[in-house]
Design a protein around this motif. Structure first.
Motif, PDB file in Angstrom:
ATOM      1  N   TYR A  62       1.668   4.788   1.446  1.00 29.96           N
ATOM      2  CA  TYR A  62       0.351   4.186   1.948  1.00 29.96           C
ATOM      3  C   TYR A  62      -0.464   3.399   0.933  1.00 29.96           C
ATOM      4  N   LYS A  63      -0.594   2.288   0.873  1.00 26.68           N
ATOM      5  CA  LYS A  63      -1.419   1.823  -0.406  1.00 26.68           C
ATOM      6  C   LYS A  63      -3.031   1.196   0.572  1.00 26.68           C
ATOM      7  N   GLY A  66      -5.917  -4.270 -10.484  1.00 27.43           N
ATOM      8  CA  GLY A  66      -5.184  -2.851 -10.164  1.00 27.43           C
ATOM      9  C   GLY A  66      -4.517  -2.335 -11.659  1.00 27.43           C
ATOM     10  N   LYS A  67      -4.292  -0.783 -11.462  1.00 25.49           N
ATOM     11  CA  LYS A  67      -3.806  -0.339 -12.544  1.00 25.49           C
ATOM     12  C   LYS A  67      -2.066  -0.599 -12.574  1.00 25.49           C
ATOM     13  N   ARG A  68      -1.794  -0.595 -13.931  1.00 25.42           N
ATOM     14  CA  ARG A  68      -0.389  -0.977 -14.139  1.00 25.42           C
ATOM     15  C   ARG A  68       0.158   0.534 -14.097  1.00 25.42           C
ATOM     16  N   VAL A  69       1.163   0.848 -13.475  1.00 24.83           N
ATOM     17  CA  VAL A  69       1.912   2.265 -13.272  1.00 24.83           C
ATOM     18  C   VAL A  69       2.963   1.959 -12.388  1.00 24.83           C
ATOM     19  N   SER A  70       4.314   2.727 -12.469  1.00 24.31           N
ATOM     20  CA  SER A  70       5.248   2.444 -11.717  1.00 24.31           C
ATOM     21  C   SER A  70       5.232   3.610 -10.588  1.00 24.31           C
ATOM     22  N   LEU A  71       5.749   3.353  -9.364  1.00 23.02           N
ATOM     23  CA  LEU A  71       5.815   4.257  -8.452  1.00 23.02           C
ATOM     24  C   LEU A  71       6.545   5.441  -8.724  1.00 23.02           C
ATOM     25  N   ASP A  72       7.640   5.201  -9.504  1.00 21.88           N
ATOM     26  CA  ASP A  72       8.329   6.493 -10.024  1.00 21.88           C
ATOM     27  C   ASP A  72       7.387   7.653 -10.595  1.00 21.88           C
ATOM     28  N   ALA A  73       6.623   7.010 -11.871  1.00 23.12           N
ATOM     29  CA  ALA A  73       5.634   7.799 -12.366  1.00 23.12           C
ATOM     30  C   ALA A  73       4.636   8.535 -11.581  1.00 23.12           C
ATOM     31  N   LEU A  74       4.239   7.907 -10.384  1.00 23.03           N
ATOM     32  CA  LEU A  74       3.237   8.639  -9.501  1.00 23.03           C
ATOM     33  C   LEU A  74       3.929   9.448  -8.419  1.00 23.03           C
ATOM     34  N   LEU A  75       5.187   9.385  -8.230  1.00 24.28           N
ATOM     35  CA  LEU A  75       5.755   9.877  -7.075  1.00 24.28           C
ATOM     36  C   LEU A  75       7.058  10.544  -7.400  1.00 24.28           C
ATOM     37  N   GLY A  76       7.627  10.184  -8.512  1.00 19.55           N
ATOM     38  CA  GLY A  76       8.847  10.624  -8.839  1.00 19.55           C
ATOM     39  C   GLY A  76       9.905   9.661  -8.509  1.00 19.55           C
ATOM     40  N   PRO A  77      11.182  10.137  -8.835  1.00 19.03           N
ATOM     41  CA  PRO A  77      12.237   9.288  -8.914  1.00 19.03           C
ATOM     42  C   PRO A  77      12.466   8.776  -7.657  1.00 19.03           C
ATOM     43  N   LYS A  78      13.040   7.782  -7.343  1.00 26.15           N
ATOM     44  CA  LYS A  78      13.426   7.178  -5.877  1.00 26.15           C
ATOM     45  C   LYS A  78      14.594   7.888  -5.456  1.00 26.15           C
ATOM     46  N   THR A  79      14.633   8.461  -4.210  1.00 22.63           N
ATOM     47  CA  THR A  79      15.725   9.188  -3.875  1.00 22.63           C
ATOM     48  C   THR A  79      16.214   8.651  -2.641  1.00 22.63           C
ATOM     49  N   LYS A  80      15.254   7.957  -1.810  1.00 26.72           N
ATOM     50  CA  LYS A  80      15.651   7.396  -0.468  1.00 26.72           C
ATOM     51  C   LYS A  80      14.975   5.982  -0.033  1.00 26.72           C
ATOM     52  N   LYS A 118      -3.602   7.016  -4.164  1.00 27.56           N
ATOM     53  CA  LYS A 118      -5.191   7.218  -4.260  1.00 27.56           C
ATOM     54  C   LYS A 118      -5.961   6.279  -5.549  1.00 27.56           C
ATOM     55  N   GLU A 119      -5.222   5.847  -6.033  1.00 29.95           N
ATOM     56  CA  GLU A 119      -5.568   4.642  -7.251  1.00 29.95           C
ATOM     57  C   GLU A 119      -5.233   3.382  -6.612  1.00 29.95           C
ATOM     58  N   ASP A 120      -6.008   2.326  -7.192  1.00 30.85           N
ATOM     59  CA  ASP A 120      -5.653   0.892  -6.882  1.00 30.85           C
ATOM     60  C   ASP A 120      -4.504   0.472  -7.789  1.00 30.85           C
ATOM     61  N   ILE A 121      -3.465   0.376  -7.466  1.00 30.92           N
ATOM     62  CA  ILE A 121      -2.082   0.021  -8.175  1.00 30.92           C
ATOM     63  C   ILE A 121      -1.868  -1.399  -7.945  1.00 30.92           C
ATOM     64  N   ALA A 122      -1.723  -2.116  -9.044  1.00 32.36           N
ATOM     65  CA  ALA A 122      -1.457  -3.682  -9.204  1.00 32.36           C
ATOM     66  C   ALA A 122      -0.398  -3.815  -7.903  1.00 32.36           C
ATOM     67  N   ARG A 155      12.349   3.235   0.406  1.00 29.85           N
ATOM     68  CA  ARG A 155      10.915   3.171   0.349  1.00 29.85           C
ATOM     69  C   ARG A 155      10.296   2.341   1.188  1.00 29.85           C
ATOM     70  N   VAL A 156       9.484   2.510   1.961  1.00 27.19           N
ATOM     71  CA  VAL A 156       8.685   1.701   2.967  1.00 27.19           C
ATOM     72  C   VAL A 156       7.237   1.560   2.559  1.00 27.19           C
ATOM     73  N   LEU A 157       6.511   0.622   2.234  1.00 23.97           N
ATOM     74  CA  LEU A 157       5.358   0.396   1.721  1.00 23.97           C
ATOM     75  C   LEU A 157       4.297  -0.065   2.940  1.00 23.97           C
ATOM     76  N   VAL A 158       3.359   0.610   3.423  1.00 23.27           N
ATOM     77  CA  VAL A 158       2.379   0.113   4.225  1.00 23.27           C
ATOM     78  C   VAL A 158       1.064  -0.090   3.534  1.00 23.27           C
ATOM     79  N   ILE A 159       0.824  -1.559   3.843  1.00 20.63           N
ATOM     80  CA  ILE A 159      -0.349  -2.055   3.204  1.00 20.63           C
ATOM     81  C   ILE A 159      -1.480  -1.909   4.019  1.00 20.63           C
ATOM     82  N   GLY A 160      -2.573  -1.011   3.457  1.00 20.94           N
ATOM     83  CA  GLY A 160      -3.766  -0.769   4.152  1.00 20.94           C
ATOM     84  C   GLY A 160      -4.671  -2.365   3.883  1.00 20.94           C
ATOM     85  N   GLN A 161      -5.605  -2.485   5.013  1.00 22.76           N
ATOM     86  CA  GLN A 161      -6.700  -3.640   4.887  1.00 22.76           C
ATOM     87  C   GLN A 161      -7.798  -2.919   5.323  1.00 22.76           C
ATOM     88  N   VAL A 162      -9.040  -3.606   5.117  1.00 21.56           N
ATOM     89  CA  VAL A 162     -10.362  -3.487   5.479  1.00 21.56           C
ATOM     90  C   VAL A 162     -10.288  -3.493   7.055  1.00 21.56           C
TER      91      VAL A 162
END
Length: 356
Positions: free
Chosen positions: A212-213, A155-169, A240-244, A171-178
């Motif tokens: 949602y990942k 996966g691509k090395r990138v921070s969520l802050d860089a993608l979504l902006g600074p964290k203000t609340k 929308k990208e494969d994040i590590a 964060r809940v991650l939903v892990i998608g599967q096939v």
């Protein structure tokens, strides 16, 4: 010598047929088709009777049901095989061979319908008495976290802050599967889609940022999804990208998953996890479980679950040397391949018989 090795017949291993002798160097290996029509045309499983003390290995659930029944009737050892939890840099769908396997004489570790060898180990092993194992588990957990190693490592090395902006609340991650994957079919007692999981997370965390990942194989187009992410775009931020995985979990407060291994990787980082289904790490008191399992009555720590699933049960292999190895060596090799920007494919010079 070949004649002195116990015969082992492999069904469903066609993509990995050249690697089978490396995984099982002490067996006389034969890889055959797992399709019922091809098996019957080739005389299987009756041809098993021609071998002296054979063993049968099947990949996942890629075998006709009558094969397991036949082996049980004739007391032929029967084993399920699947990827281990530190597998490769590239995806299996990209024909990258696994550097670790889990071999189970009962069922697959993601089959929640009955107890696997891994589940029995978790239920019975005396972790407290094995100080050396637990010290090694601590070292390996720290190694995987420090080196940011996951099951797949592309996966691509990138921070969520860089993608979504600074964290203000929160964060809940939903892990998608096939959604058609066997781990959901056999690890979840109710029909569920990724969109259902996103809606559940949003309803239970109304003031949180829902992220949602999607699964990497869906993003890469090697597997297709069932639900349309556009239907939940109004209640989540979709990656929308494969994040590590290590980057996707950075700064996350809670994870929702059906049965994904990434849920366990979140536990290793001290993140709370809700499991809609029943993966191997659920039911032991470390997760918020939405599916009950009466068999799993023991309370375990995350490090004890890690010790069983990453150290006691898997078989690790140096695919270049064709020799058994351990988690530590496989992890170091993953880092080398990843840093070189290569895919983990290996030259093969071994010949293996292939049946009908």
């Amino acid at each position: 010598m070949r004649g002195s090795r116990r015969p082992a017949i492999f069904f469903g291993f066609r993509p990995w047929r050249d690697y089978v002798p490396r995984w099982f160097p002490d067996r006389d290996c034969k890889v055959v088709s797992s399709k019922p029509r091809d098996m019957l045309r080739g005389g299987w499983p009756l041809r098993l009777l021609l071998y002296r003390s054979p063993e049968v290995y099947v990949w996942g659930f890629k075998y006709p049901p009558f094969l397991k029944w036949f082996c049980r009737c004739l007391r032929i050892p029967f084993y399920h095989v699947e990827d281990g939890f530190v597998r490769s840099v590239s995806l299996g769908a990209q024909r990258s061979p696994p550097a670790s396997l889990i071999i189970d004489s009962r069922t697959l570790h993601y089959d929640a319908r009955s107890a696997s060898d891994l589940e029995n180990t978790l239920q019975t092993y005396d972790f407290a008495a094995d100080r050396a194992l637990m010290e090694r588990a601590d070292r390996c957990i720290r190694m995987l976290l420090d080196l940011r190693v996951s099951k797949y490592n592309l996966g691509k090395r990138v921070s969520l802050d860089a993608l979504l902006g600074p964290k203000t609340k929160r964060r809940v991650l939903v892990i998608g599967q096939v959604e058609t994957d066997a781990s959901i079919a056999f690890g979840c007692d109710r029909t569920v889609t990724n969109n259902d999981l996103v809606r559940l997370a949003a309803s239970e965390n109304p003031n949180a940022q829902i992220i949602y990942k999607p699964h990497p194989e869906v993003l890469y187009g090697t597997r297709s999804g069932v639900s349309d992410p556009a239907e939940v775009a109004d209640i989540c931020e979709m990656l929308k990208e494969d994040i590590a995985p290590a980057d996707a979990l950075e700064g996350i407060d809670h994870v929702y998953t059906i049965t994904s291994l990434m849920g366990f990787e979140a536990l290793l980082r001290g993140i709370s996890v809700t499991c809609y289904g029943l993966p191997f790490y659920a039911g032991w008191g470390v997760t918020d479980d939405r599916q009950r399992c009466e068999r799993r009555g023991r309370r375990l720590s995350v490090r004890e679950i890690f010790a069983a699933s990453y150290l006691l049960r898997p078989r690790y292999l140096d695919l270049e040397a064709g020799e058994p190895t351990n988690l530590e060596a496989v992890t170091r090799r993953m880092i080398e391949i990843r840093s070189e920007g290569k895919r983990d494919t290996y030259p093969v010079s071994v010949e293996v018989g292939v049946g009908s």
